[in-house]
Structure formats: C-alpha cells, structure tokens
Design a protein around this motif. Structure first.
Motif, mmCIF file in Angstrom:
data_model
loop_
_atom_site.group_PDB
_atom_site.id
_atom_site.type_symbol
_atom_site.label_atom_id
_atom_site.label_comp_id
_atom_site.label_asym_id
_atom_site.label_seq_id
_atom_site.Cartn_x
_atom_site.Cartn_y
_atom_site.Cartn_z
ATOM 1 N N GLU A 159 0.816 -1.208 0.000
ATOM 2 C CA GLU A 159 0.000 0.000 0.000
ATOM 3 C C GLU A 159 0.851 1.260 0.000
ATOM 4 O O GLU A 159 0.440 2.297 -0.528
ATOM 5 N N LYS A 160 2.046 1.163 0.587
ATOM 6 C CA LYS A 160 2.931 2.323 0.686
ATOM 7 C C LYS A 160 4.058 2.277 -0.342
ATOM 8 O O LYS A 160 5.074 2.955 -0.189
ATOM 9 N N ALA A 161 3.880 1.464 -1.382
ATOM 10 C CA ALA A 161 4.945 1.291 -2.387
ATOM 11 C C ALA A 161 5.329 2.605 -3.051
ATOM 12 O O ALA A 161 6.482 2.802 -3.429
ATOM 13 N N LYS A 162 4.361 3.516 -3.200
ATOM 14 C CA LYS A 162 4.660 4.802 -3.836
ATOM 15 C C LYS A 162 5.713 5.560 -3.047
ATOM 16 O O LYS A 162 6.569 6.246 -3.616
ATOM 17 N N ASP A 163 5.648 5.454 -1.723
ATOM 18 C CA ASP A 163 6.610 6.141 -0.861
ATOM 19 C C ASP A 163 7.843 5.294 -0.579
ATOM 20 O O ASP A 163 8.958 5.814 -0.479
ATOM 21 N N LEU A 164 7.639 3.980 -0.458
ATOM 22 C CA LEU A 164 8.738 3.099 -0.064
ATOM 23 C C LEU A 164 9.616 2.665 -1.227
ATOM 24 O O LEU A 164 10.754 2.264 -1.029
ATOM 25 N N GLY A 165 9.068 2.699 -2.440
ATOM 26 C CA GLY A 165 9.829 2.229 -3.586
ATOM 27 C C GLY A 165 9.440 0.815 -3.970
ATOM 28 O O GLY A 165 8.523 0.226 -3.412
ATOM 29 N N GLN A 208 14.046 -11.441 -12.166
ATOM 30 C CA GLN A 208 14.389 -10.338 -11.266
ATOM 31 C C GLN A 208 14.789 -10.777 -9.863
ATOM 32 O O GLN A 208 15.831 -10.359 -9.357
ATOM 33 N N LEU A 209 13.956 -11.595 -9.215
ATOM 34 C CA LEU A 209 14.132 -11.861 -7.789
ATOM 35 C C LEU A 209 14.531 -13.315 -7.560
ATOM 36 O O LEU A 209 13.880 -14.231 -8.060
ATOM 37 N N ALA A 210 15.580 -13.522 -6.750
ATOM 38 C CA ALA A 210 16.143 -14.858 -6.559
ATOM 39 C C ALA A 210 15.444 -15.657 -5.463
ATOM 40 O O ALA A 210 15.935 -16.703 -5.058
ATOM 41 N N VAL A 211 14.306 -15.166 -4.966
ATOM 42 C CA VAL A 211 13.481 -15.935 -4.023
ATOM 43 C C VAL A 211 12.044 -15.927 -4.528
ATOM 44 O O VAL A 211 11.613 -15.003 -5.220
ATOM 45 N N ALA A 212 11.301 -16.981 -4.169
ATOM 46 C CA ALA A 212 9.931 -17.129 -4.664
ATOM 47 C C ALA A 212 8.891 -16.527 -3.729
ATOM 48 O O ALA A 212 7.719 -16.421 -4.088
ATOM 49 N N ARG A 213 9.314 -16.138 -2.514
ATOM 50 C CA ARG A 213 8.393 -15.516 -1.564
ATOM 51 C C ARG A 213 9.104 -14.366 -0.862
ATOM 52 O O ARG A 213 10.276 -14.478 -0.497
ATOM 53 N N ALA A 214 8.387 -13.264 -0.676
ATOM 54 C CA ALA A 214 8.971 -12.090 -0.033
ATOM 55 C C ALA A 214 7.871 -11.087 0.266
ATOM 56 O O ALA A 214 6.772 -11.152 -0.285
ATOM 57 N N PHE A 215 8.171 -10.140 1.156
ATOM 58 C CA PHE A 215 7.317 -8.985 1.350
ATOM 59 C C PHE A 215 7.584 -7.979 0.233
ATOM 60 O O PHE A 215 8.714 -7.845 -0.241
ATOM 61 N N GLY A 216 6.541 -7.233 -0.162
ATOM 62 C CA GLY A 216 6.742 -6.139 -1.105
ATOM 63 C C GLY A 216 6.976 -6.604 -2.528
ATOM 64 O O GLY A 216 6.316 -7.520 -3.010
ATOM 65 N N ASP A 217 7.924 -5.936 -3.221
ATOM 66 C CA ASP A 217 8.247 -6.212 -4.624
ATOM 67 C C ASP A 217 6.998 -6.108 -5.496
ATOM 68 O O ASP A 217 6.594 -7.061 -6.182
ATOM 69 N N LYS A 218 6.410 -4.926 -5.483
ATOM 70 C CA LYS A 218 5.109 -4.708 -6.108
ATOM 71 C C LYS A 218 5.102 -5.021 -7.599
ATOM 72 O O LYS A 218 4.098 -5.525 -8.129
ATOM 73 N N THR A 219 6.193 -4.773 -8.301
ATOM 74 C CA THR A 219 6.193 -4.939 -9.756
ATOM 75 C C THR A 219 6.016 -6.391 -10.185
ATOM 76 O O THR A 219 5.569 -6.651 -11.309
ATOM 77 N N ILE A 220 6.351 -7.340 -9.302
ATOM 78 C CA ILE A 220 6.184 -8.757 -9.661
ATOM 79 C C ILE A 220 5.286 -9.480 -8.652
ATOM 80 O O ILE A 220 5.280 -10.710 -8.597
ATOM 81 N N LYS A 221 4.506 -8.721 -7.891
ATOM 82 C CA LYS A 221 3.735 -9.328 -6.801
ATOM 83 C C LYS A 221 2.705 -10.337 -7.286
ATOM 84 O O LYS A 221 2.401 -11.301 -6.576
ATOM 85 N N ASP A 222 2.177 -10.153 -8.471
ATOM 86 C CA ASP A 222 1.193 -11.105 -8.992
ATOM 87 C C ASP A 222 1.782 -12.508 -9.119
ATOM 88 O O ASP A 222 1.049 -13.502 -9.116
ATOM 89 N N HIS A 223 3.103 -12.595 -9.222
ATOM 90 C CA HIS A 223 3.770 -13.890 -9.406
ATOM 91 C C HIS A 223 4.572 -14.313 -8.178
ATOM 92 O O HIS A 223 5.261 -15.335 -8.213
ATOM 93 N N LEU A 224 4.466 -13.529 -7.106
ATOM 94 C CA LEU A 224 5.307 -13.714 -5.927
ATOM 95 C C LEU A 224 4.429 -13.876 -4.689
ATOM 96 O O LEU A 224 3.521 -13.091 -4.463
ATOM 97 N N SER A 225 4.702 -14.878 -3.877
ATOM 98 C CA SER A 225 3.913 -15.131 -2.679
ATOM 99 C C SER A 225 4.545 -14.482 -1.455
ATOM 100 O O SER A 225 5.765 -14.330 -1.377
#
Length: 271
Positions: free
Chosen positions: A106-112, A183-200
C-alpha cells in the motif's frame, strides 16, 4: 526510499504488533526472566555490495500478561496483537505476515519497488518455538550436536509450477541463479510490487518443542547460508556459550569464506 527504510517500516509493524511495552536498550544480547539458561545475542556485518546495510535484526524477551515471549526476527531487504494468538498461533502469524505485506504494498509509492525476506521465531514460555519465514533467511536448531533446519528456502526453481500458473516465469537470465520474472532470486517475499502477482508472501510455519536436548538456535540471513551448510554453522559455534560471541563468530567465518552480502545473525542459547 531505500531498502533500509522499508525494513524500518517492517520493524515498526513487528515491534508494535505484539505489545506496546518499551524496548530494552540495544546491547546486542539479552536473556529470559523465566529461565536463566536461555539467552540471546546478535551481530550484523554490512556487505560489500556497494549499497547501505539492508538487514534488520529484532531480538527481545517481553512479558505479555502472565506469559513470556521471546521475539526474534531477521529481515533482509533487496505481529498485530492477534485475538487468537494463544489458541491459533499458526493462523495468527500467517495473518500478521499478510498484514505486513499489504502495508508495504500500500505504501509502495513512498517506499519504492523493493522488498524483504524474513525469518521470525517466537518462543512462548521457554518451551514452544514457532518459526515462520518467507525467502531465504533461515532458522536452524541444534539438538545434541545435530543441525535441524526449521525454515524453508523459497527458491524459484522449487516453486516454478506455482509461479508459472500465476503467469510468471523463472529464468537464469540475467545472472547465474533462477529468478522470478528474471528479477528476484526468491519465490516468496514482502513487497516487490512490480512482480507481486507472481510472488507469494505466504510463510511456512513450523512448531518445535524446546526440550533438554535443545542447545541453541541460529537465525541468519543468506549472507551466512550462501557460504555455509547448516552442519558447518552448528559446528562453528557449538562450543561458544556466550550467544553474542557465537553470532559474531559465525559472521566472521562467513566473511572468511568470502561472503560479500549483508550478514545478520541471531543466536539463542537454551543450555
């Protein structure tokens, strides 16, 4: 905003979620009031990756009503007070992870666009240990000299089917390790909005009973596990009784093995 600032937001969520009690001074070590044998210590080392330190460590014992909680967590950047915590701990922790992830998104605009992996451990009344994680920070316990991993490394290759079913892909290009959407070397994480649809951000949760055979637990970021096995880490510090010294020794060994990542380590000694 930097990865460090994202982790600070996660810190605020975790620290305020279980109880509003004030923190002790940050000495890098602490001990249980319920059991004089149980002590913790932690140590951090900034990596050589050319960016600011992105790891965050939280380690503290807190009194909640008639119960004692040992709260230990490592967040590697790139619990609300649940009403059913005591009766449905697993569900409460999963909900806390979802809330944390939602808050960051929700705060991705501010957090990056960045995110964070996490491994957390809650020790309830010195007996029940509840470990949860997303990503590749890891929890390992030592019982009678034997290493036992309590967390799950969420590697993209292991979760390829789930990622592809969500419309994503796993690729080693660019780089030399499998990455979600390259992009990301783990399959689950907090955040990472640009790939969140594919990330748990759904954690694995494991419950362990602390008994007389339990010697210590290690929580560490992947800066340790990239260069050491669970067995090597346990052997490295088994004879070191001071928890903070043990955490520092483990980090020093990781550096000696040419780890260049940020390195964070918490050691909890039970005996």
């Amino acid at each position: 905003m930097t990865g460090k600032e994202i982790i600070q937001k996660v810190k605020e969520k975790v620290c305020s979620s279980i109880t509003q009690a004030a923190s002790d001074s940050d000495t890098g070590k602490g001990k249980s009031k319920m059991s004089k044998q149980i002590k913790h210590g932690y140590h951090l080392v900034e990596g050589k990756s050319g960016h600011a330190m992105e790891d965050y460590v939280f380690a503290e014992f807190r009194q909640v009503d008639e119960n004692e909680l040992g709260l230990f967590a490592i967040f590697d950047g790139h619990v609300s007070r649940e009403p059913d915590f005591w009766t449905a701990t697993d569900a409460a922790i999963r909900r806390a992870y979802r809330i944390t992830d939602s808050t960051i998104l929700e705060k991705a605009k501010d957090l990056g666009k960045g995110g964070s992996t996490a491994v957390t451990a809650i020790l309830i009344n010195c007996r029940k240990l509840v470990v949860a994680n997303v990503g590749d920070s890891r929890a390992v316990i030592c019982k009678n000299g034997v290493a036992k991993q309590l967390s799950i490394d969420h590697e993209p290759e292991r979760e390829r089917d789930t990622i592809e079913n969500k419309g994503g892909f796993v690729s080693k290009f660019p780089g030399d390790v499998p990455r979600v959407d390259g992009q990301l070397a783990v399959a689950r994480a907090f955040g990472d909005k640009t790939i969140k649809d594919h990330l748990s951000s759904e954690p694995d949760v494991i419950v362990e009973t602390i008994d007389d055979e339990t010697e210590f637990m290690i929580l560490a970021s992947d800066g340790v596990w990239k260069v050491m096995s669970n067995e090597e880490a346990v052997k490295c510090i088994r004879q070191i009784k001071d928890a903070k010294s043990a955490a520092k020794r483990l980090n020093e060994e990781a550096l000696a093995r040419k780890s260049t990542d940020d390195i964070s380590c918490i050691v909890v000694r039970f005996a």
